[in-house]
Design an enzyme around this catalytic site. Sequence first.
Site, mmCIF file in Angstrom:
data_model
loop_
_atom_site.group_PDB
_atom_site.id
_atom_site.type_symbol
_atom_site.label_atom_id
_atom_site.label_comp_id
_atom_site.label_asym_id
_atom_site.label_seq_id
_atom_site.Cartn_x
_atom_site.Cartn_y
_atom_site.Cartn_z
ATOM 1 C CG LEU A 50 -9.930 -5.434 -8.301
ATOM 2 C CD1 LEU A 50 -9.214 -5.010 -9.426
ATOM 3 C CD2 LEU A 50 -9.374 -5.155 -7.193
ATOM 4 C CG HIS A 92 6.162 -13.795 4.667
ATOM 5 N ND1 HIS A 92 6.501 -13.642 3.278
ATOM 6 C CD2 HIS A 92 7.026 -14.747 4.864
ATOM 7 C CE1 HIS A 92 7.256 -14.394 2.906
ATOM 8 N NE2 HIS A 92 7.766 -15.105 4.063
ATOM 9 C CG ASP A 97 10.705 -12.101 -4.747
ATOM 10 O OD1 ASP A 97 10.423 -12.857 -3.754
ATOM 11 O OD2 ASP A 97 11.720 -12.478 -5.705
HETATM 12 C C1 FPP Z 1 8.080 -13.927 -1.791
HETATM 13 O O1 FPP Z 1 9.033 -13.112 -0.844
HETATM 14 C C2 FPP Z 1 6.788 -13.677 -1.091
HETATM 15 C C3 FPP Z 1 6.139 -14.928 -0.901
HETATM 16 C C4 FPP Z 1 6.519 -16.104 -1.042
HETATM 17 C C5 FPP Z 1 4.527 -14.850 -0.075
HETATM 18 C C6 FPP Z 1 3.701 -13.454 -0.604
HETATM 19 C C7 FPP Z 1 2.743 -13.255 0.575
HETATM 20 C C8 FPP Z 1 2.235 -12.425 1.091
HETATM 21 C C9 FPP Z 1 2.383 -11.050 0.223
HETATM 22 C C10 FPP Z 1 1.586 -12.168 2.231
HETATM 23 C C11 FPP Z 1 0.272 -13.008 2.357
HETATM 24 C C12 FPP Z 1 -0.777 -13.087 1.169
HETATM 25 C C13 FPP Z 1 -2.048 -12.819 1.287
HETATM 26 C C14 FPP Z 1 -2.687 -12.613 0.042
HETATM 27 C C15 FPP Z 1 -2.647 -12.263 2.683
HETATM 28 P P1 FPP Z 1 9.916 -14.018 -0.343
HETATM 29 O O2 FPP Z 1 9.932 -14.597 1.179
HETATM 30 O O3 FPP Z 1 10.484 -14.808 -1.310
HETATM 31 O O4 FPP Z 1 11.122 -12.685 -0.119
HETATM 32 P P2 FPP Z 1 12.770 -13.014 -0.210
HETATM 33 O O5 FPP Z 1 12.964 -13.160 -1.764
HETATM 34 O O6 FPP Z 1 13.065 -11.458 0.067
HETATM 35 O O7 FPP Z 1 13.338 -13.744 0.753
#
Ligand code: FPP
Length: 258
Positions: free
Chosen positions: A124, A30, A13
């Site tokens: 892994l 992202h 997150d």
């Molecule tokens: C939460 O941050 C993150 C997500 C909803 C997406 C996670 C995705 C990635 C790490 C990249 C893509 C993944 C792969 C496997 C290639 P948020 O957007 O909720 O952050 P915030 O809470 O600060 O708004």
Amino acid sequence: MNTQPKHIAIIMDGNGRWAKKRLMPRTVGHARGAANVRHIVKTAHAMGVRYLTLFAFSSENWRRPPEEVSALMGLFLQYLASEVAEMRAAGIRLRVIGDRSAFAPLLQSRIDQAEHDTADNDGLHLTIAANYGGQWDVLTAVRAWQAAHPERSLQELDPAGLATHLSTAELPDPELLIRTGGESRISNFLLWQTAYTELYFTDVHWPDFDDAALNKAVQWYAQRVRRFGRTDEQVLQPYSAEHHPSTALVIEKDIKIG
Ligand code: FPP
């Protein structure tokens, strides 16, 4: 002291806030998050972690603006395109859990291919949770159990029977769950599988979660006393102190109760 966790699960997150702090679009956060997935997978592999499960997209994330959803799908596709050959060579096995039927046919077929290409690996075990929800997982498992045992009553369903139909049936439960980004919630991640998992919350945003941050979480885990429903005394003094006073003393001294 616990040994290093065999299975670490991570709620990644904070991508959006990481970008906002830098006056950049959320999608840049992202993209940085995806780059960090590559990095942390390598680090975990090098540390000897056997199972790493990452929450990439929840069943609730479809509610985000369409351009953000499509950027996340694009990053997932890109990740598969750029990483699978290397994973295959490095002994990493990739699994994707979640309801993939909602994804575009191209993404579904790349996921199938990636799982197939790495299926013989046993280094892994990397699991990416995409369009995943813990409630969905449990409900799907109950339905699958019933379909597999039409002659049996639901009254006969027990935890072990249900677990064999979860999307994580081939994985041990995680010993450590890390959530980055400062929130202290499970957010419908591995609800069943984290019944006895140690939960570690950090304010670090996912793109900044580096080797040092991972090590800190693992060190924290090493200090936890895992009771599994027993008392501290039972866990800390497996032998009676009366008969083995020195053993009890050493164990107590070595374990810091969290
Ligand atoms: C939460 O941050 C993150 C997500 C909803 C997406 C996670 C995705 C990635 C790490 C990249 C893509 C993944 C792969 C496997 C290639 P948020 O957007 O909720 O952050 P915030 O809470 O600060 O708004």
